[in-house]
Design a protein around this motif. Structure first.
Motif, short mmCIF file in Angstrom:
data_model
loop_
_atom_site.label_atom_id
_atom_site.label_comp_id
_atom_site.label_asym_id
_atom_site.label_seq_id
_atom_site.Cartn_x
_atom_site.Cartn_y
_atom_site.Cartn_z
N ILE A 1 2.73 -9.00 14.60
CA ILE A 1 1.86 -7.83 14.37
C ILE A 1 0.63 -8.39 13.68
O ILE A 1 0.61 -8.61 12.48
CB ILE A 1 2.53 -6.78 13.47
CG1 ILE A 1 3.85 -6.33 14.08
CG2 ILE A 1 1.60 -5.59 13.25
CD1 ILE A 1 4.69 -5.48 13.17
N THR A 2 -0.41 -8.72 14.45
CA THR A 2 -1.53 -9.44 13.86
C THR A 2 -2.76 -8.57 13.64
O THR A 2 -3.77 -9.05 13.16
CB THR A 2 -1.94 -10.65 14.71
OG1 THR A 2 -2.29 -10.16 16.00
CG2 THR A 2 -0.82 -11.65 14.81
N ASN A 3 -2.66 -7.34 14.00
CA ASN A 3 -3.81 -6.48 13.71
C ASN A 3 -3.31 -5.15 13.19
O ASN A 3 -2.72 -4.37 13.93
CB ASN A 3 -4.67 -6.29 14.96
CG ASN A 3 -6.00 -5.64 14.59
OD1 ASN A 3 -6.37 -5.60 13.43
ND2 ASN A 3 -6.68 -5.11 15.59
N ILE A 4 -3.53 -4.94 11.89
CA ILE A 4 -3.06 -3.70 11.28
C ILE A 4 -4.02 -2.58 11.65
O ILE A 4 -5.22 -2.67 11.40
CB ILE A 4 -2.99 -3.85 9.76
CG1 ILE A 4 -1.96 -4.93 9.40
CG2 ILE A 4 -2.62 -2.54 9.10
CD1 ILE A 4 -1.89 -5.26 7.95
N THR A 5 -3.51 -1.57 12.29
CA THR A 5 -4.39 -0.46 12.66
C THR A 5 -4.06 0.81 11.91
O THR A 5 -4.85 1.73 11.88
CB THR A 5 -4.31 -0.17 14.17
OG1 THR A 5 -2.92 -0.03 14.51
CG2 THR A 5 -4.94 -1.29 14.99
N ASP A 6 -2.89 0.89 11.33
CA ASP A 6 -2.68 2.01 10.42
C ASP A 6 -1.75 1.62 9.27
O ASP A 6 -1.14 0.56 9.27
CB ASP A 6 -2.20 3.28 11.15
CG ASP A 6 -0.79 3.14 11.70
OD1 ASP A 6 0.09 2.71 10.93
OD2 ASP A 6 -0.58 3.45 12.88
N ALA A 7 -1.69 2.52 8.29
CA ALA A 7 -1.02 2.18 7.04
C ALA A 7 0.47 1.92 7.22
O ALA A 7 1.06 1.14 6.47
CB ALA A 7 -1.24 3.29 6.03
N SER A 8 1.08 2.57 8.22
CA SER A 8 2.52 2.40 8.35
C SER A 8 2.87 0.96 8.73
O SER A 8 3.90 0.44 8.33
CB SER A 8 3.09 3.38 9.38
OG SER A 8 2.54 3.10 10.64
N GLN A 9 1.95 0.32 9.45
CA GLN A 9 2.18 -1.09 9.78
C GLN A 9 2.15 -1.95 8.52
O GLN A 9 2.98 -2.83 8.32
CB GLN A 9 1.12 -1.58 10.76
CG GLN A 9 1.35 -1.07 12.17
CD GLN A 9 0.19 -1.43 13.06
OE1 GLN A 9 -0.96 -1.23 12.68
NE2 GLN A 9 0.49 -1.92 14.24
N ALA A 10 1.16 -1.65 7.68
CA ALA A 10 1.06 -2.41 6.44
C ALA A 10 2.29 -2.16 5.58
O ALA A 10 2.82 -3.07 4.95
CB ALA A 10 -0.20 -2.01 5.68
N ALA A 11 2.77 -0.93 5.59
CA ALA A 11 3.95 -0.58 4.78
C ALA A 11 5.19 -1.32 5.26
O ALA A 11 6.08 -1.63 4.47
CB ALA A 11 4.18 0.93 4.83
N ASN A 12 5.23 -1.62 6.54
CA ASN A 12 6.39 -2.33 7.10
C ASN A 12 6.67 -3.67 6.42
O ASN A 12 7.79 -4.15 6.43
CB ASN A 12 6.18 -2.58 8.60
CG ASN A 12 6.57 -1.36 9.40
OD1 ASN A 12 7.34 -0.52 8.92
ND2 ASN A 12 6.02 -1.22 10.60
N ALA A 13 5.61 -4.24 5.85
CA ALA A 13 5.78 -5.53 5.18
C ALA A 13 6.79 -5.43 4.04
O ALA A 13 7.40 -6.41 3.65
CB ALA A 13 4.44 -6.03 4.67
N LEU A 14 6.93 -4.23 3.50
CA LEU A 14 7.83 -4.06 2.36
C LEU A 14 9.28 -3.84 2.79
O LEU A 14 10.17 -3.71 1.95
CB LEU A 14 7.36 -2.90 1.48
CG LEU A 14 6.14 -3.18 0.60
CD1 LEU A 14 5.67 -1.91 -0.07
CD2 LEU A 14 6.47 -4.25 -0.43
N GLN A 15 9.53 -3.79 4.08
CA GLN A 15 10.88 -3.49 4.56
C GLN A 15 11.97 -4.45 4.09
O GLN A 15 13.07 -4.01 3.77
CB GLN A 15 10.89 -3.38 6.08
CG GLN A 15 10.75 -1.93 6.50
CD GLN A 15 10.84 -1.72 7.98
OE1 GLN A 15 10.92 -2.67 8.74
NE2 GLN A 15 10.85 -0.48 8.38
N PRO A 16 11.69 -5.75 4.03
CA PRO A 16 12.75 -6.66 3.57
C PRO A 16 13.27 -6.27 2.20
O PRO A 16 14.44 -6.47 1.89
CB PRO A 16 12.06 -8.02 3.51
CG PRO A 16 10.88 -7.92 4.38
CD PRO A 16 10.46 -6.47 4.37
N LEU A 17 12.40 -5.71 1.39
CA LEU A 17 12.80 -5.31 0.05
C LEU A 17 13.38 -3.92 0.05
O LEU A 17 14.47 -3.67 -0.47
CB LEU A 17 11.58 -5.34 -0.88
CG LEU A 17 11.75 -4.63 -2.23
CD1 LEU A 17 12.68 -5.41 -3.12
CD2 LEU A 17 10.40 -4.45 -2.92
N ALA A 18 12.68 -3.01 0.64
CA ALA A 18 12.99 -1.60 0.42
C ALA A 18 13.63 -0.92 1.63
O ALA A 18 14.05 0.22 1.53
CB ALA A 18 11.71 -0.87 0.03
#
Lengths: 416, 444
Positions: free
Chosen positions: A260-277
């Motif tokens: 996922i190399t181009n963030i186009t909305d906030a939910s994509q950015a939020a996905n980065a936290l999935q390993p933790l949360a």
């Protein structure tokens, strides 16, 4: 803001420092605002670990110029804009004020964009979240109940420390991260220059420079307080760097890894936290964004209004009546309304706003940094604190780096 | 921070314009006003109209005269900055300066004492508006020929005039006399050579309330702040400094010479001076104390050594002591001599060995026969006395028990060494609480 009040001499040095969490830390943590988090996320998602060095450069620049701003404020006891007017005249003073206003307007728009993006994660329209935020912030600040609220925002934005944990849990490639930090390399294309410029612009934000200086003036800090203020600046900058670093490596290890190399909305950015949360990633991300956005959004219009009244020569404050300081309140209102209004334009891309506002920051930084450079070497203004040759070289180098990024940016715009 | 309510700037200007003793109100002067901001960068010409160079700055000499005369011009001629004597100016227009002779002596400029540069030191710098009670920046300065010399006659602090300077060409040079404030009513604070003193300003400043003056001082930047305080009458400065916040005062003293600090602190109430001195760094405190008269320094040293939490730390040592064998007239005379001090509401009566007998209120003295001896007036209620080592809490208790307006502080031999007034106690208590509850303004 917590008061940077230092008991003289013997008593309570450490206690004072801990109680402070002063302007440097606030400015630092507000750098990890929605625009900052988005920019860092994009940097990690798009280029993995490769461009971590741009963060390192930005943090060094942040420390050096915040430190200079603190020193100028304490020594001259004048705000940046007023000082530019005094040293360089009416036109330069107005020019620097306009640059600062535009940069702050861009960043304020980004704060609203952050709130709007966080709202959208839960399906709440920006036409609801943005006006409510605008009124809420104005009421808080103008009614003077801002101090307590500020702590709440501060704690909310501290949610971003979860990136540190998420970073570890995402099992990043530490070797590549280290390599990316110390070996500068980047593809020479428009996107890479864009994100590098945005990283500089979001980390070393113009408003932060004006803020630290006016804080020192307003709280009437003296040369004896300088050591503590500088420590605060260093701690704040380091904190920004640490959080930024973990945001980037978390995104590199998750988003970039999953292409996922181009963030186009906030939910994509939020996905980065999935390993933790896991499923909670979205919620944590939203809470952090809102906290950071509100923290920065409550300081920004105030800081801008202060700078504008500084231009006229009599810095105004919240305890002045509208009649006595119309310019102060008008600036406050204008910044809030225009920024909110921009976000309400239908179909506007929030991520684009978040990142391009930070590119704008970098462009507008140039004149402001150049003026600071001039003030730093002015013996008449700075007295014994005048900058030496080596400091000046360092300031010049940083300004040159930003200038090169901005020029490259323009080159791509006009050649493609 | 507290601010005085301020009249809008144009009312201030109008009020001043209406005063006939001011230069600006003269029609001839008003019509020949030249904007300094507009003049900078304009050509300087010889009598034939040939350009010699461009104006860089205007040097004025300040001293006894209310309107400082121009002593010279700094002109850029072929990339060199040269000084041209002000006496050579033959014509001054808003867009150029013409000199009276073709022959000019070009000398490199060196600053002389009592001179300042209008563009480098005054324009866009902070300035105190005495009538409006606030610190502003100069938007423009106005020059006009008067009494055979070109002089600074007015200053403009309006935002409108500031905006005018942003325009290109002749628009930026057009005077806007509606906003001009006469030079006689401002105090400009500049630069390394000294303060611009205008004869009118000192008088105007002395009319201010100390609290307003304290606000003004707090609004000024470092160097200007020091310069401003030094131009004040020391008595007035002392009154104003008593009204300032402790931290602010500490910062201010760092910017003043030990001599000036010593002068001012000697004139303040001893308890207030001691409180400030106590917070200073040891070396700084010592430098100020050693610049004082030795008796004052000795007294302050003793006060400084007391802990703030004890009676000795908040008492004032300024007490009027009389012997029981003195007459009422003697006591009254002593009071009259000290009427400036806050503590002059009565006298402390001691016996032959200096031990405390009574505190007699001024009203009692007035009611008594001037020729009678004080011994006759000594009666109940006797004053409450504590030692310098009494903790604050006990002092408070004593106060609430006896309901008096003051308490006498005595040493171990029962000799009076100071006095605590109710307001000293209020100050001390509110300060202690302030350590925990102080909230700064949220100006960022």
């Amino acid at each position: 803001m917590s008061q940077l009040k230092i008991p003289s001499g013997r008593k309570l040095r450490l206690a004072a420092f801990l109680a402070v969490m002063g302007p440097g830390v606030i400015a630092g943590l507000s750098d990890d605002d929605p625009a900052g988090i988005t920019t860092y996320s994009q940097l990690g998602a798009q280029y993995g670990y490769r461009m971590l060095w741009t963060l390192v450069v930005s943090i060094i620049a942040l420390i050096i110029f915040q430190d200079l701003g603190a020193r100028i404020g304490v020594v001259t006891r004048q705000g940046l804009i007023g000082l530019v007017r005094q040293k360089y005249g009416a036109r330069a003073g107005s020019f620097s004020a306009v640059a600062l206003i535009l940069a702050n307007l861009g960043t304020m728009t980004a704060e609203f964009a952050g709130v709007a993006a966080a709202g959208q994660l839960f399906g709440v329209s920006r036409y609801v979240t943005v006006p409510i935020t605008g009124f809420f912030i104005s009421a808080l600040v103008l009614r003077g109940t801002f101090k307590k609220a500020e702590r709440v925002f501060f704690i909310l934005s501290a949610v971003f420390i979860s990136y540190v944990i998420a970073g570890f849990m995402a099992h990043p490639h530490w070797g590549s991260a280290f390599h990316g930090m110390v070996v500068p390399s980047m593809p020479f294309n428009r996107d890479a220059i864009n994100i590098a410029t945005a990283t500089l612009g979001t980390t070393l934000a113009p408003w932060g420079l004006a803020f630290i200086q006016s804080y020192a003036v307003d709280k009437r800090l003296t040369k004896a307080d300088l050591t503590l203020l500088r420590a605060d600046v260093w701690v704040g900058s380091a904190l920004t760097g640490i959080i930024g670093f973990f945001v980037i490596i978390t995104c590199a290890a998750t988003l970039n890894h999953e292409h996922i190399t181009n963030i186009t909305d906030a939910s994509q950015a939020a996905n980065a936290l999935q390993p933790l949360a896991g499923a909670l990633a979205k919620d944590i991300f939203a809470v952090g964004i809102i906290g950071a956005a509100l923290l920065a959004a409550s300081i920004l219009p105030l800081s801008t209004a202060y700078s504008v009244s500084d231009l006229t020569g009599s810095p105004a404050a919240l305890d002045d009546k509208f009649r006595d300081a119309p310019l102060f309140y008008m600036t406050f209102a204008a910044i809030t309304i225009v920024a909110g209004g921009l976000i309400m334009i239908p179909g506007i891309s929030l991520i684009t706003i978040l990142i391009s506002s930070q590119v704008l920051n970098a462009i507008l930084l140039l004149p402001l940094l150049a003026y600071m450079y001039g003030i730093a070497r002015d013996k008449k203004l700075m007295g014994e604190y005048v900058a030496g040759k080596r400091s000046l070289l360092l300031y010049g180098l940083i300004i040159a780096v930003i200038a090169i990024c901005v020029l490259a940016q323009f080159w791509f715009i006009f050649n493609l | 921070m507290k601010r005085p309510s301020v009249a809008p700037i144009n009312t201030v200007a109008k009020r001043l314009v209406g005063r006939s003793d001011l230069l600006i109100s003269r029609k001839s002067v008003r019509e020949s006003l030249v904007s300094l901001a507009g003049l900078i960068g304009r050509p300087v010409m010889d009598p034939d109209g040939r350009e010699i160079g461009k104006l860089v700055d205007v040097v004025v000499r300040h001293g006894e005269e209310t309107y400082p005369p121009v002593s010279g011009l700094i002109v850029k001629i072929a990339n060199h900055k040269s000084f041209i004597n002000g006496a050579r100016i033959s014509q001054l227009t808003p867009s150029s300066i013409t000199l009276s002779s073709t022959k000019i002596n070009l000398e490199p400029f060196s600053r002389r004492a009592g001179e300042s540069l209008l563009d480098a030191d005054v324009l866009d710098h902070q300035i105190v508006d005495v009538d409006g009670l606030r610190v502003v920046r100069t938007s423009d300065l106005y020059l006009a020929p008067f009494n055979k010399e070109v002089r600074v006659v007015g200053v403009d602090i309006s935002f409108v005039s500031f905006l005018r300077r942003l325009f290109p060409g002749s628009l930026s040079r057009r005077p806007t006399p509606d906003h001009v404030i006469d030079w006689a009513s401002v105090a400009s604070l500049t630069d390394s050579t000294g303060v611009v003193r205008t004869s009118g300003t000192r008088a105007a400043l002395s009319q201010l309330r100390p609290a307003d003056l304290a606000d003004l001082i707090e609004d000024l930047a470092g160097r200007e702040q020091g310069a401003f305080v030094e131009m004040l009458d020391p008595e007035l400065a002392a009154d104003a400094l008593e009204e300032m916040e402790d931290d602010e005062l500490e910062g201010l003293l760092r910017g003043l010479s030990p001599e000036t600090s010593a002068d001012i602190l000697s004139l303040m109430e001893p308890d207030e001076s001691a409180e400030v001195l106590r917070d200073l760094e040891d070396s700084h405190r010592e430098s100020i104390l050693s610049a004082m008269e030795s008796s004052t320094a000795k007294e302050l040293r003793k006060l400084v050594s007391f802990d703030e939490e004890l009676a000795g730390g908040i008492m004032t040592t300024h007490i009027l002591v009389v012997k029981a064998t003195d007459t009422v007239a003697d006591a009254l005379q002593l009071l009259v001599m000290n009427m400036e001090r806050e503590n002059s509401d009565g006298v402390v009566v001691v016996d032959g060995k200096g031990k405390l007998l009574d505190h007699i209120q001024i009203l009692e003295l007035i009611a008594a026969d001037p020729k009678s001896v004080l011994t006759e007036l000594i009666a109940k209620p006797y004053p409450t006395a504590v030692t310098a080592e009494t903790p604050l809490a006990e002092v408070v208790e004593e106060f609430s028990n006896n309901r008096g307006s003051s308490i006498i502080v005595i040493d171990e031999k029962n000799k009076p060494i100071g006095r605590i007034l109710a307001d000293d106690l209020v100050d001390a208590l509110s300060q202690n609480r302030g350590l925990f509850s102080q909230g700064g303004g949220t100006r960022s």
